[in-house]
Design an enzyme around this catalytic site. Structure first.
Site, PDB file in Angstrom:
ATOM      1  N   ASP A 260     -61.529   0.028  32.328  1.00 33.19           N
ATOM      2  CA  ASP A 260     -61.239   0.447  30.965  1.00 33.19           C
ATOM      3  C   ASP A 260     -62.580   0.807  30.315  1.00 33.19           C
ATOM      4  O   ASP A 260     -63.654   0.602  30.888  1.00 33.19           O
ATOM      5  CB  ASP A 260     -60.472  -0.631  30.176  1.00 33.19           C
ATOM      6  CG  ASP A 260     -59.730  -0.009  28.979  1.00 33.19           C
ATOM      7  OD1 ASP A 260     -59.999   1.171  28.659  1.00 33.19           O
ATOM      8  OD2 ASP A 260     -58.901  -0.691  28.350  1.00 33.19           O
TER       9      ASP A 260
HETATM   10  C1  BGC Z   1     -58.232   1.774  25.945  1.00 31.33           C
HETATM   11  C2  BGC Z   1     -57.524   2.490  27.065  1.00 31.33           C
HETATM   12  C3  BGC Z   1     -57.748   3.968  26.944  1.00 31.33           C
HETATM   13  C4  BGC Z   1     -59.236   4.229  26.985  1.00 31.33           C
HETATM   14  C5  BGC Z   1     -59.609   5.695  26.935  1.00 31.33           C
HETATM   15  C6  BGC Z   1     -59.673   2.179  25.849  1.00 31.33           C
HETATM   16  O1  BGC Z   1     -60.272   1.692  24.699  1.00 31.33           O
HETATM   17  O2  BGC Z   1     -58.107   0.389  26.133  1.00 31.33           O
HETATM   18  O3  BGC Z   1     -56.152   2.183  27.039  1.00 31.33           O
HETATM   19  O4  BGC Z   1     -57.080   4.658  27.964  1.00 31.33           O
HETATM   20  O5  BGC Z   1     -59.830   3.569  25.882  1.00 31.33           O
HETATM   21  O6  BGC Z   1     -59.385   6.270  25.727  1.00 31.33           O
END
Ligand code: BGC
Length: 729
Positions: A260
């Protein structure tokens, strides 16, 4: 689509030509930070040091970045462009929690298909969706992105979304790669605070939190994302037992794993790694193939390999998996979208689909004296509330590409439907959902007084749910409850429509109004769908994918709880106000519940009314004994005893009465959406396999144990039409 063997060969050949630096480049994902393509970014692209970009990239820039990677780098490996296409691209569908309330996975699959088509046309190859975290805490803002509290329901939506995004052929021009996230346990954040620690015993993890991921893997998800949280002292991004042990070894997942956002580097803040270098080592060892946004891989993997701390084979394997997905998507064949079209206006079909999804997602919670559907003769009508005419907020969280000019607000939907046939008056009453300014109350109340019905659109703005947007207090924000109370005091019947990203504790306000429709954040066509429901063009048919608590102090509250040694209903309930002063301890009973609110939720899982009414009867099972490997055929008659045609979601629940480890009091094991004309009866058949009645035993083996089971079918989780059977050796 290219054959797998063929892809393996091409991956092998390409890998053989790559330098270590180029290999590591494939494992690096960065976001575009605006302000044009910097010299540094160009340089890194030309050197093959970036494998993927995400979010924030306008299509034109996107196209130029891709051109540089393909035409100006030594090996010309295309980037995989990722974006959070969570519940639509240009056409916004209901938030995932709303989609789950449809209990219609094929419909969600169609929504994902449509979103994929729109996103692919704008140069996106990969969505960071679906999110399949089990969410049993409505304080958690990301419950909006979830499919609710139940592993069975979530699994059906997870696989549907994966199939929808990826289509039959990942290389097709309208397919994008899916990403099952967040692996794992992210929804169990302590106190509902986003990012917080998840305390999940392994059995609960395996029985409740992991099944949706398994379903997504079985449906062929190309990628999986790790989570921000730790479980039992180990951040999921550095958790080899989860990523290698379960995902790859046990389940045979063959795609790639992305971290993530900065979750590799965040393992330092977790206190799990000394520095970014150790974080890079631990994440790769655990099984993270691509690092999102932080630069631990880019900065340290080369030296880690040369120092012998990371075997080159680990890098080769990660790169192989990433390239495989790139080949699978046909990125090497598809002419990269250099002249990427800016997002096009939604097509008629996509808008119709968005309306269908919104129609089925709305849950009717209350309908006193059958005030709904409103008759058009009830004119004038007052439309009131901060969300009645707001084209932005009803699109919900993770709306990156939807536009307000495409959106039908509730007020616009009602005006369009009623045309000149009714007089409609509008007052926002509050400028926005959190406002406490009562300056416009008097006008709103006056309008209510002059009208034959009030439709109040309130709830939460989009920003109040979603990532990092947890709330400790789940009442209607701002002065909405006060406004509703004043309006209700005017004596005109009030229909309350809630638009929100989570269950809210609306018990008090619900008592003051005549009807309540829960509409989540319904997306682009939400207003049009709500108008049709309010005026009876369609009957509501959504069912809650999550239990609604009476109050925050009751959380967590979910239907599939354990019975305990002292079940909540084992002694008569004495409520706080009925306890005499200095009452004896024993007179209060001794059961798992509260003195002040008892144990029932505000609304149970699976609940939802209709303008029709349904009667269940004639429950039959094919046998009262089955063996492992066999199916139990369950049939039941559902009759629409109402006066309008409508849809009902029949739900099948099971309880294993006694096992080597305790089992929940009820578990959803099947559901079917049926359309029934007024007075029509249909026989519904469920084939329940003994296989899905298992669980993880003391040794964490999945077992189907012999013993007694109860089974219920009905319209929500309180279903009481019961049959009994046994699993025998
Ligand atoms: C979130 C993810 C997301 C990623 C990209 C993160 O902060 O937890 O779910 O896909 O950002 O935007």
């Amino acid at each position: 689509m290219a054959e797998i063997g063929d892809i393996d060969k091409r991956v092998g050949l390409l890998l053989g030509k790559m330098t270590l630096r180029e290999k590591i480049g494939q494992m690096v994902q960065v976001s575009y930070r605006g302000g044009g393509i910097s010299d540094d970014l160009k340089h890194r692209l030309r050197e093959g040091r970036i494998g993927s970009m995400l979010n924030g990239v306008p299509p034109e820039i996107n196209a130029e970045i891709q051109r540089i990677a393909v035409e100006e780098s030594r090996l010309g490996i295309p980037l995989i462009m990722g974006r959070d296409v969570v519940h639509g691209f240009r056409t916004i569908f209901p938030i995932p929690l709303g989609q789950a309330a449809t209990w219609d996975p094929p419909l969600a699959e169609a929504c994902a298909r449509a979103a994929a088509g729109e996103a692919a046309a704008a140069g996106i190859h990969w969505t960071f969706a679906p999110m399949m975290d089990i969410a049993r805490d409505p304080r958690w803002g990301r419950i909006a992105e979830s499919f609710g509290e139940d592993p069975y329901l979530t699994s059906r939506f997870a696989e549907a979304a994966v199939r929808g995004f990826q289509g039959k052929d990942l290389a097709a021009p309208d397919a994008i790669a899916a990403c099952a996230k967040h692996f794992a346990g992210y929804g169990a954040a302590e106190g509902g605070r986003d990012y917080d620690t998840a305390n999940i015993p392994e059995r609960l993890l395996r029985d409740v939190y992991l099944p949706p991921f398994k379903a997504a893997v079985d449906a062929g998800t190309a990628t999986v994302m790790t989570a921000f949280n730790e479980i039992d002292g180990v951040p999921t991004t550095g958790n080899g037992r989860l990523l290698r042990g379960m995902l790859r070894d046990e389940w045979g997942f063959g795609g790639f794993v992305v971290s993530d956002w900065e979750s590799v580097a965040e393992m330092v803040a977790h206190g799990f790694c000394e520095d970014d270098k150790e974080a890079a080592q631990k994440a790769l060892a655990a099984g993270v193939d691509m690092e999102m946004q932080s630069s631990a891989y880019a900065d340290h993997l080369e030296s880690l390999v040369s120092e012998g701390a990371v075997p080159g084979k680990l890098i080769d394997n990660a790169v192989r998996r990433i390239l495989k997905v790139k080949f699978g998507l046909g990125l090497f064949e598809k002419p990269p979208i250099y002249a990427a079209s800016s997002s096009k206006a939604p097509s008629r079909e996509n808008l119709d689909l968005a309306k269908q999804a919104a129609l089925k997602s709305v849950v009717l919670l209350k309908n006193k004296n059958k005030i709904l559907p409103l008759s058009k003769e009830r004119s004038p009508i007052a439309v009131i509330g901060p969300l009645a005419d707001d084209a932005y907020e009803i699109l919900g969280t993770w709306n990156r590409d939807g536009r307000i000019e495409d959106t039908v607000t509730p007020l616009a939907g009602i005006r369009k439907l009623l045309g000149d046939s009714a007089e409609i008056h509008y007052a926002a009453g509050l400028e926005y959902s959190r406002s406490r300014d009562t300056g416009q109350f008097a006008r709103a109340v006056e309008l209510a007084r002059q009208s034959k019905a009030v439709i109040f659109f309130g709830g939460e703005e989009a920003i109040l749910s979603g990532e990092a947007h947890s709330r400790a207090c789940l009442k209607l924000p701002g002065a909405q409850s006060e406004l509703i109370e004043e309006i209700a005091g005017a004596g005109t019947p009030v229909v309350l429509v809630i638009l929100a990203g989570r269950p809210l504790t609306i018990g008090d306000v619900s008592e003051k109004v005549d009807a309540v429709l829960y509409a989540w954040h319904p997306g682009t066509m939400g207003g049009s769908a709500l108008a049709d429901l309010i005026f009876g063009i369609e009957a509501p048919s959504g069912k809650l994918p999550v239990t609604f608590p009476q109050t925050e102090g009751q959380i967590p509250v979910y239907y599939a709880h354990k019975n305990t040694g002292r079940p909540p209903d084992r002694t008569p309930l004495t409520m706080l106000e009925d306890i005499p002063r200095r009452a004896a301890q024993s007179s209060l009973g001794d059961a798992a519940r509260y003195l002040d609110i008892g144990y029932l939720p505000l609304y149970p899982f699976g609940y939802g009314l209709s303008y029709a009414e349904f009667a269940y009867g004639g429950l039959q099972i094919s046998s009262d004994k089955i063996r492992r490997g066999e199916n139990l055929r369950v049939s039941v008659q559902v009759t629409n005893i109402g006066n309008v045609d409508a849809e009902e979601v029949a739900q099948l629940y099971v309880r294993d009465l006694s096992a080597s480890v305790t089992r929940p009091v009820k578990e959803l094991k099947g559901f079917q959406r049926v359309r029934l004309k007024a007075k029509q009866t249909k026989t519904i058949v469920f084939d329940l396999s003994a296989e899905i009645l298992g669980f993880h035993d003391g040794e964490m083996r999945y077992v189907v144990e012999p013993g007694e089971f109860h089974l219920w079918v009905g319209g929500d989780s309180r279903a009481d039409l019961r049959a009994e059977f046994q699993i025998v050796e």
